[in-house]
Scaffold this active site. Sequence first.
Site, PDB file in Angstrom:
ATOM      1  CG  ASP A   9      -7.207  13.188  -9.966  1.00 29.77           C
ATOM      2  OD1 ASP A   9      -7.010  12.053 -10.017  1.00 29.77           O
ATOM      3  OD2 ASP A   9      -6.923  13.937  -8.770  1.00 29.77           O
ATOM      4  CG  ASP A  11      -7.911   9.182  -4.682  1.00 28.05           C
ATOM      5  OD1 ASP A  11      -8.711   8.966  -3.899  1.00 28.05           O
ATOM      6  OD2 ASP A  11      -7.182   8.658  -5.570  1.00 28.05           O
ATOM      7  N   GLY A  46      -1.336  11.568  -7.349  1.00 25.02           N
ATOM      8  CA  GLY A  46      -1.656  11.018  -8.747  1.00 25.02           C
ATOM      9  C   GLY A  46      -0.916   9.966  -9.359  1.00 25.02           C
ATOM     10  NE  ARG A  49      -2.649   0.180  -4.127  1.00 27.39           N
ATOM     11  CZ  ARG A  49      -3.574  -0.875  -4.470  1.00 27.39           C
ATOM     12  NH1 ARG A  49      -3.401  -2.261  -4.229  1.00 27.39           N
ATOM     13  NH2 ARG A  49      -4.862  -0.519  -4.991  1.00 27.39           N
ATOM     14  CB  SER A 116      -7.301   5.159  -7.169  1.00 28.42           C
ATOM     15  OG  SER A 116      -7.771   4.378  -6.284  1.00 28.42           O
ATOM     16  CG  ASN A 118      -8.433   1.199  -3.243  1.00 25.36           C
ATOM     17  OD1 ASN A 118      -9.024   0.059  -3.207  1.00 25.36           O
ATOM     18  ND2 ASN A 118      -7.215   1.587  -3.036  1.00 25.36           N
ATOM     19  CG  ASP A 170      -5.449  16.489  -6.553  1.00 21.76           C
ATOM     20  OD1 ASP A 170      -5.498  15.773  -7.380  1.00 21.76           O
ATOM     21  OD2 ASP A 170      -4.894  16.251  -5.298  1.00 21.76           O
TER      22      ASP A 170
HETATM   23  C1  BG6 Z   1      -4.273   8.473  -6.953  1.00 21.41           C
HETATM   24  C2  BG6 Z   1      -3.747   9.000  -5.717  1.00 21.41           C
HETATM   25  O1  BG6 Z   1      -5.372   9.075  -7.263  1.00 21.41           O
HETATM   26  O2  BG6 Z   1      -4.260   7.210  -6.979  1.00 21.41           O
HETATM   27  C3  BG6 Z   1      -2.145   8.415  -5.389  1.00 21.41           C
HETATM   28  O3  BG6 Z   1      -3.502  10.411  -5.848  1.00 21.41           O
HETATM   29  C4  BG6 Z   1      -2.348   7.129  -5.271  1.00 21.41           C
HETATM   30  O4  BG6 Z   1      -1.922   9.069  -4.017  1.00 21.41           O
HETATM   31  C5  BG6 Z   1      -2.920   6.395  -6.490  1.00 21.41           C
HETATM   32  O5  BG6 Z   1      -1.073   6.363  -5.043  1.00 21.41           O
HETATM   33  C6  BG6 Z   1      -3.256   5.032  -6.629  1.00 21.41           C
HETATM   34  O6  BG6 Z   1      -4.246   4.674  -5.570  1.00 21.41           O
HETATM   35  P1  BG6 Z   1      -4.568   3.087  -5.221  1.00 21.41           P
HETATM   36  O7  BG6 Z   1      -6.216   3.523  -4.443  1.00 21.41           O
HETATM   37  O8  BG6 Z   1      -4.577   2.322  -6.186  1.00 21.41           O
HETATM   38  O9  BG6 Z   1      -3.911   2.679  -4.205  1.00 21.41           O
HETATM   39 MG    MG Z   2      -5.671  13.601  -7.402  1.00 18.24          MG
END
Ligand code: BG6
Ligand code: MG
Length: 214
Positions: A9, A11, A46, A49, A116, A118, A170
């Site tokens: 994972d 984040d 996890g 969004r 994510s 991002n 996590d």
């Molecule tokens: C996960 C995070 O890795 O990504 C979450 O733990 C988050 O908290 C999710 O909401 C989506 O992230 P992003 O960057 O696409 O907004």
């Molecule tokens: Mg995570």
Amino acid sequence: MKLVAVIFDLDGVIVSTDEFHYLAWKQLAEEEALFFDYQMNQRLLGVSRMESLAIILENSSKEYSFTEKEALAQRKNQYYKRLIERLSPRDILPGVNAFLAKLRKQGMKMAIGSSSKNCPLILEKIGLADAFPVVVDGNQITNSKPDPEVFLTAAARLAIAPENCLVIEDAKAGVTAALAGNMKVLGVGAAATDERATWRAADLTEVDLQSIIF
Ligand code: BG6
Ligand code: MG
């Protein structure tokens, strides 16, 4: 069953971004007069969004249209991106670089499995854009954790059977996803106390790789 691949994972496992997610959601919640606290934030770990936003809107009396929800999620992401502007290799979590080096030496296959969108930007900022031959992230999946899609896609791209994969997570949703995908899980950080995890450690400095792989 021999483990031959590790799916990380992002984040909260590779990099410490959770505080930035928290602060960005908090700013949005305050502006919209929505209830948001640390406990609620734990449920967002996890989770994608849009699903995170759905959790935040659970207690809201106001009905939001899909377009309004998209605008809210986009605003949160703008706040988040501002906060991660200065993310650098210094934000890589303790033990990660040494752990990756050990895995490489052992010839283990490695991938990222993250919710994510991002993810590519973050990997670039922390200098790990070329560290993982396979990256599956929120841009490539339909069902976010706790669904196993992200990990099963990573395993398929690595051409490794799920039962030969170790997921490092996590988040509760991530542990659920890995187990649903028939993979082993190492729970770290918030998942270090998750009894469902196959192995648990506070962070990657504490992990004895040999006892896990063999
Ligand atoms: C996960 C995070 O890795 O990504 C979450 O733990 C988050 O908290 C999710 O909401 C989506 O992230 P992003 O960057 O696409 O907004
Ligand atoms: Mg995570």
